[in-house]
Design an enzyme around this catalytic site. Structure first.
Site, short mmCIF file in Angstrom:
data_model
loop_
_atom_site.label_atom_id
_atom_site.label_comp_id
_atom_site.label_asym_id
_atom_site.label_seq_id
_atom_site.Cartn_x
_atom_site.Cartn_y
_atom_site.Cartn_z
N ALA A 80 0.80 -1.22 0.00
CA ALA A 80 0.00 0.00 0.00
C ALA A 80 0.83 1.27 0.00
O ALA A 80 0.30 2.36 -0.23
CB ALA A 80 -0.95 0.00 1.20
N ALA A 81 2.13 1.15 0.28
CA ALA A 81 2.99 2.33 0.21
C ALA A 81 3.63 2.51 -1.17
O ALA A 81 4.37 3.46 -1.39
CB ALA A 81 4.10 2.22 1.27
N GLY A 82 3.31 1.61 -2.09
CA GLY A 82 3.91 1.66 -3.42
C GLY A 82 3.19 2.57 -4.38
O GLY A 82 2.13 3.13 -4.08
N GLN A 83 3.75 2.69 -5.59
CA GLN A 83 3.22 3.66 -6.53
C GLN A 83 1.90 3.22 -7.16
O GLN A 83 1.06 4.07 -7.46
CB GLN A 83 4.26 3.99 -7.61
CG GLN A 83 4.71 2.81 -8.46
CD GLN A 83 5.36 3.28 -9.76
OE1 GLN A 83 5.30 4.44 -10.13
NE2 GLN A 83 5.96 2.34 -10.47
N ALA A 85 -0.48 1.46 -5.63
CA ALA A 85 -1.48 1.74 -4.59
C ALA A 85 -1.74 3.23 -4.47
O ALA A 85 -2.89 3.65 -4.24
CB ALA A 85 -1.02 1.17 -3.26
N ARG A 166 15.25 -16.15 -12.28
CA ARG A 166 13.79 -16.23 -12.28
C ARG A 166 13.29 -17.18 -11.19
O ARG A 166 12.28 -16.93 -10.53
CB ARG A 166 13.30 -16.69 -13.66
CG ARG A 166 11.80 -16.55 -13.86
CD ARG A 166 11.49 -16.67 -15.36
NE ARG A 166 10.06 -16.60 -15.57
CZ ARG A 166 9.25 -17.65 -15.53
NH1 ARG A 166 9.76 -18.84 -15.28
NH2 ARG A 166 7.97 -17.52 -15.75
N ASN A 173 8.41 -15.13 -3.96
CA ASN A 173 6.98 -14.78 -4.03
C ASN A 173 6.09 -15.93 -3.58
O ASN A 173 5.00 -15.69 -3.03
CB ASN A 173 6.63 -14.31 -5.44
CG ASN A 173 7.01 -12.87 -5.66
OD1 ASN A 173 6.51 -11.97 -5.01
ND2 ASN A 173 7.95 -12.64 -6.57
N ASP A 227 -3.44 -5.73 -19.62
CA ASP A 227 -3.12 -6.20 -20.98
C ASP A 227 -4.34 -6.05 -21.90
O ASP A 227 -4.21 -5.66 -23.07
CB ASP A 227 -2.66 -7.65 -20.93
CG ASP A 227 -1.60 -7.87 -19.89
OD1 ASP A 227 -0.54 -7.22 -19.97
OD2 ASP A 227 -1.83 -8.68 -18.96
N HIS A 255 0.22 -13.50 -17.56
CA HIS A 255 0.57 -12.08 -17.59
C HIS A 255 2.10 -11.99 -17.69
O HIS A 255 2.81 -11.74 -16.71
CB HIS A 255 0.06 -11.38 -16.34
CG HIS A 255 0.49 -9.94 -16.25
ND1 HIS A 255 0.11 -9.00 -17.18
CD2 HIS A 255 1.28 -9.29 -15.35
CE1 HIS A 255 0.63 -7.82 -16.85
NE2 HIS A 255 1.35 -7.98 -15.74
#
Length: 400
Positions: A80-83, A85, A166, A173, A227, A255
């Site tokens: 939530a602190a990211g761009q 959000a 990768r 994640n 997309d 994606h």
């Protein structure tokens, strides 16, 4: 039936309507006079007309009373602190996603080092003075973030760093989305709708779903609407029409750069006439070549140009996706979403989160069946499915 005379209309009488209006989810712009007439009769003339309508002043008073507003829903945004959000939260809080009369509690989750930034985001949301926003809860604790959720938008994920393999990115994640899936399972409502945005979105979504066995798999989806919007826009620009004149483009698969943007079933409105995309564009080689690669590589092109990943367009796509889940897709139109592949009619392996064309009604999606698939499309669809199978198998090894 409640009969309310013109000369006595105190709003406290609307308390008797609270049960009738409790489930009303759409905003005032969607007010149905038929719905209002089910619960009360306001005599505008005598005798009562066959198809009477409440007078405008009373309808306005009815709309403005808080009794018509639903109970607040709890919406989580991670990262939530990211761009992304930062562009998304205002859209949600002002009612663009869940409805213009739907009060909200926004729960903002991020990692502990980002809490000071999150405090700034909370201050800005407060300073917007948005009437639907009842509470903002910033936290770094999953047991707080996932409690009693109605909707979860999982934006945060481990970004790929320079020199990172990768498989290392996938492993990091898997850990995040296994934990968040378990938190959903333990704390959220079983009806929660979960949208995974953080990449690799399809496989992250699958891991979250598998980690939340008490929540239906159909409640999980991943974002391919960005997309979808990119494909729609490219066709519109090529033909020279507004983007909303293009519908029924499809994003098949992952994606990632293997995704398949397909316009074989798309329609374009040109000079008040709806035609197929191939007829409208009149350039088959572009549609089978540069168009596909442009959509596939658009994220990388944005990063190259602005040195940051897509944020504004991603926030718009998230809003589109969740709004369609909440209110349904337009009649006669389908959109693209990453959903569980089990039981699909397109020969895609089961147990994948794969992007299909879907329609949505009553918060339930359905894959659009019966679309003709030519050899060109078949090859592209299988290639992206192969990548997803490899991702899934690697992720499940990490879980084990």
């Amino acid at each position: 039936m409640i009969r309310m005379e013109d000369n006595r209309r105190p709003l406290f009488q609307l308390l008797r309507l609270s049960q009738a209006t409790k489930s009303w989810r759409q905003g005032p712009s969607h007010v149905s006079l038929d719905l209002l007439k089910r619960y009360f009769y306001i005599p505008c003339c005598s005798p009562r007309p066959k198809d009477h309508k409440p007078d405008a002043l009373f309808v306005q008073a009815l709309i403005s009373t808080s009794l018509l507003q639903s109970d607040p829903i709890r919406v989580l945004v991670t990262g939530a602190a990211g761009q992304i959000a930062y562009s998304l939260l205002y859209n949600i809080a002002k009612g663009d996603v869940f409805g213009k009369d739907q009060p909200l509690v926004l729960v903002l989750l991020d990692i502990t080092p980002m809490l000071p930034v999150l405090d700034g985001v909370v201050m800005e949301l407060q300073d917007c003075a948005l009437p639907l926003l009842r509470e903002v809860i910033p936290t770094d604790k999953e047991e707080v973030a996932f409690k009693d959720l109605d909707a979860a938008i999982l934006v945060g994920s481990m970004p790929r760093k320079e020199g990172m393999e990768r498989k290392d990115l996938l492993k990091a994640n898997v850990k995040i989305f296994k934990s968040q899936g378990a938190a959903l399972d333990k704390y959220a409502k079983k009806t929660v709708k979960v949208l995974v945005v953080g990449n690799p979105a399809n496989t992250n979504c699958l891991i979250a779903s598998k980690s939340a066995p008490s929540i239906p798999k159909e409640n999980f989806s991943c974002l391919t609407r960005l997309d979808h919007n990119r494909a729609r826009s490219q066709v519109a620009i090529r033909v020279g029409v507004p983007a909303d004149n293009v519908k029924d483009v499809i994003i098949w698969g992952n994606h990632s750069s293997t995704q398949y943007p397909d316009v074989h079933h798309a329609k374009v409105k040109v000079q008040d006439k709806e035609v197929g995309a191939y007829e409208a564009v009149k350039d088959d080689s572009w549609l089978k070549g540069d168009f596909i690669s442009t959509v596939q590589q658009r994220g990388a092109a944005v990063i190259k140009a602005r040195k940051l990943s897509s944020a504004m367009s991603a926030a718009k796509a998230i809003s589109d996706h969740m709004r369609d889940i909440w209110f349904g897709t337009p009649e006669g139109e389908f959109i693209s979403m990453g959903v569980i592949s089990d039981g699909n009619s397109y020969e895609i392996p089961s147990d994948l989160i794969y992007s299909f064309p879907v329609v949505i009604k009553n918060k339930t999606w359905k894959i659009v069946d019966g679309l003709e698939i030519n050899d060109f499309s078949r090859g592209k669809m299988d290639a992206t499915a192969k990548e997803l199978v490899e991702e899934r198998d690697a992720a499940l090894e990490f879980i084990a």
